[in-house]
Design a protein around this motif. Sequence first.
Motif, PDB file in Angstrom:
ATOM      1  N   GLY A 135     -14.873  68.449  31.370  1.00 52.92           N
ATOM      2  CA  GLY A 135     -16.220  68.245  31.816  1.00 52.92           C
ATOM      3  C   GLY A 135     -17.136  69.234  31.971  1.00 52.92           C
ATOM      4  N   SER A 136     -18.381  69.119  32.062  1.00 52.90           N
ATOM      5  CA  SER A 136     -19.484  70.285  31.706  1.00 52.90           C
ATOM      6  C   SER A 136     -20.406  70.252  32.988  1.00 52.90           C
ATOM      7  CB  SER A 136     -20.186  69.806  30.642  1.00 52.90           C
ATOM      8  OG  SER A 136     -19.374  69.949  29.341  1.00 52.90           O
ATOM      9  N   SER A 178     -21.285  62.319  28.126  1.00 49.62           N
ATOM     10  CA  SER A 178     -20.033  62.084  27.467  1.00 49.62           C
ATOM     11  C   SER A 178     -18.534  61.385  28.496  1.00 49.62           C
ATOM     12  CB  SER A 178     -19.163  63.392  26.786  1.00 49.62           C
ATOM     13  OG  SER A 178     -19.113  64.370  28.268  1.00 49.62           O
ATOM     14  N   GLU A 213     -26.909  72.521  29.063  1.00 48.57           N
ATOM     15  CA  GLU A 213     -25.599  72.506  29.312  1.00 48.57           C
ATOM     16  C   GLU A 213     -25.251  73.894  29.635  1.00 48.57           C
ATOM     17  OE1 GLU A 213     -21.170  71.207  27.488  1.00 48.57           O
ATOM     18  OE2 GLU A 213     -22.942  71.118  26.430  1.00 48.57           O
ATOM     19  N   TYR A 219     -24.151  70.995  34.166  1.00 44.45           N
ATOM     20  CA  TYR A 219     -25.777  70.897  33.592  1.00 44.45           C
ATOM     21  C   TYR A 219     -26.612  71.291  34.678  1.00 44.45           C
ATOM     22  CZ  TYR A 219     -23.539  68.185  29.567  1.00 44.45           C
ATOM     23  OH  TYR A 219     -22.676  67.727  28.650  1.00 44.45           O
ATOM     24  N   THR A 240     -22.564  67.565  37.192  1.00 48.94           N
ATOM     25  CA  THR A 240     -21.340  67.916  36.642  1.00 48.94           C
ATOM     26  C   THR A 240     -20.928  66.606  35.847  1.00 48.94           C
ATOM     27  OG1 THR A 240     -20.078  67.452  38.416  1.00 48.94           O
ATOM     28  CG2 THR A 240     -20.954  69.707  37.868  1.00 48.94           C
ATOM     29  N   THR A 241     -20.044  66.539  34.818  1.00 44.89           N
ATOM     30  CA  THR A 241     -19.531  65.434  34.310  1.00 44.89           C
ATOM     31  C   THR A 241     -17.862  65.747  34.331  1.00 44.89           C
ATOM     32  OG1 THR A 241     -19.416  66.395  32.009  1.00 44.89           O
ATOM     33  CG2 THR A 241     -21.166  64.804  32.332  1.00 44.89           C
ATOM     34  N   GLY A 282     -15.240  64.428  32.700  1.00 43.01           N
ATOM     35  CA  GLY A 282     -14.335  64.965  31.652  1.00 43.01           C
ATOM     36  C   GLY A 282     -13.592  63.686  31.302  1.00 43.01           C
ATOM     37  N   THR A 308     -22.254  75.119  30.671  1.00 40.01           N
ATOM     38  CA  THR A 308     -20.767  75.739  30.400  1.00 40.01           C
ATOM     39  C   THR A 308     -20.036  74.368  30.210  1.00 40.01           C
ATOM     40  OG1 THR A 308     -19.093  77.247  30.670  1.00 40.01           O
ATOM     41  CG2 THR A 308     -19.869  76.434  32.608  1.00 40.01           C
ATOM     42  N   SER A 309     -18.823  74.516  29.668  1.00 43.63           N
ATOM     43  CA  SER A 309     -17.767  73.360  29.686  1.00 43.63           C
ATOM     44  C   SER A 309     -16.510  74.016  29.862  1.00 43.63           C
ATOM     45  CB  SER A 309     -17.745  72.613  28.376  1.00 43.63           C
ATOM     46  OG  SER A 309     -17.423  73.466  27.419  1.00 43.63           O
ATOM     47  N   SER A 322     -11.719  65.429  26.337  1.00 37.86           N
ATOM     48  CA  SER A 322     -12.417  66.802  26.526  1.00 37.86           C
ATOM     49  C   SER A 322     -12.641  66.949  27.864  1.00 37.86           C
ATOM     50  CB  SER A 322     -14.024  66.594  25.725  1.00 37.86           C
ATOM     51  OG  SER A 322     -14.523  65.223  26.461  1.00 37.86           O
TER      52      SER A 322
END
Length: 512
Positions: free
Chosen positions: A232-233, A194, A258, A235, A223-224, A226, A260-261, A230
Amino acid sequence: MPPPRALPGFYFDAEKNRYFPIKNPIPGSSSKKPKITTPKSPQTDQFQEKSRSSCRKLRNRISKLLQIRELDGRHVSASHYCKCNFTEEFRRIRTSQPTIWKYQGTDRMCISALEHLNVDVQTLEGRFRTDVLLSGSISGSLSFSEVGRIGQNFNDGVKWMPYCMKSNIKGKEDGHSKVPGPLFRHNGASLHMSSRISCIRLGPNLAPHVASDSPIVGNALFTTLGSETSGGSVYTISLVEPIDLGAGILNTWSRLEEITSFMCTLWTAEYDYNRHRAIIGTNQGGASVDLESGTRSWFLRCKSDVFAQQIVDSGNVVLCGLRNGEVVSVDFRKKRLLSSRFPEHRISYVSSDKRVGSSNQGGFKLAGNIYPSHTIKMPSSISCLASLKYDDQYFLASSVDGSIKLYDRRMLQRGAVQSYEGHVNSHTQIQLGVDPDERYVMSGGEDCKLRIWSIKSGELLLEDKFSNSVLTTVCYQSFKKFKAEEENQYTYNSSLGAWLGSYEGLFYMDWQ
């Protein structure tokens, strides 16, 4: 009168009829005897300058260095003014003369995170152990790229070939005797997330500190960042079983989970090997995530973003580098508190720049199990932290004003132990790269140059520009797994190498 009895560490003065201790030189001090200072003539100055010049030329003449070593032994003496250890001098010469390769066609990868790992790969011909690059991009793409031979069996994908941009071996500018393998990527080997991939970390069995030619494969954490809509999450992807990088790549991606976010920005992450947790740095503070249950808990709350982290002190303390330039030490172990609120602190920090410290009034407020005396402040936002695994009391810290310094956690009140000059930065998060032997530190700069310093002396060993964009990511590889191809077209370099990523593409650097 019988002669006096010899005592270890003492000598007997017959005139004074007593023993005196033998005083050795102080470690690190000069072994030269004090000289009577006399006015220097211009001829003396010219002689000293020539001596220093010959000392500098010594570093570029390995054959001469070897000859001197054979004649003089362990210590190389080029002149009265230059003495050095042969092994250390040879290492410096080798480090300052890398061979640099660029992989053609990778200029659109826009790498933001990069890790090198050694895994089992399943193909139609069977199972193989091979080297793989796991990379993330600013567009949110997460990709596997196989290094070497196995990908040649892929029917549908891309192949990136390396070409030599710089070689310090005479006569090898166009054709190098040890060519790193090509990169293969199946068309389905990329997964689009995302938002930007902000961080990739290897699990405990894939961690660089595991000393084995064939390490047991575990998992990887990423991690993303964000986005505006939205957060970040966090993984993980399991790599315990052989992965398929060909037509069965979907089976590999099915292991992605995933955990958690967050409703906030995830800047960085570290893997807590002792407790199987992820330690996350966000724009609201620091948090811990249990990778089994997904349970998360905050251990640091502050109004300044956590840009960098390092776990130290046997996994009990995490260093957090903040946007405001502070590096704080936080005990992130779970403790039974009488209330759900964190203890609040107003940090009185030790500034690495006196001008910055004098302009700040009252320190900075934050909440958590902080060690206030173990806090420093650098001139601007923290870009990267890197602890030394051989002794994690020492850690490297860089800030976006171009400062790179080495600190000892036991003596933070005294300031930095060592500084590294020449780094260029103003606003970019740039990763520091420390070699597995922890002798050298490298970093890209906003002038698009790569620099390498000696961690111990602070000496700048290499300053070179071979990229047209900032080299923001670096990871070392030291696995000795590849064998030469039958046609000897590609031979895998078992010596130390490093991968460098930028928006421009992917580079490989080795020392042969």
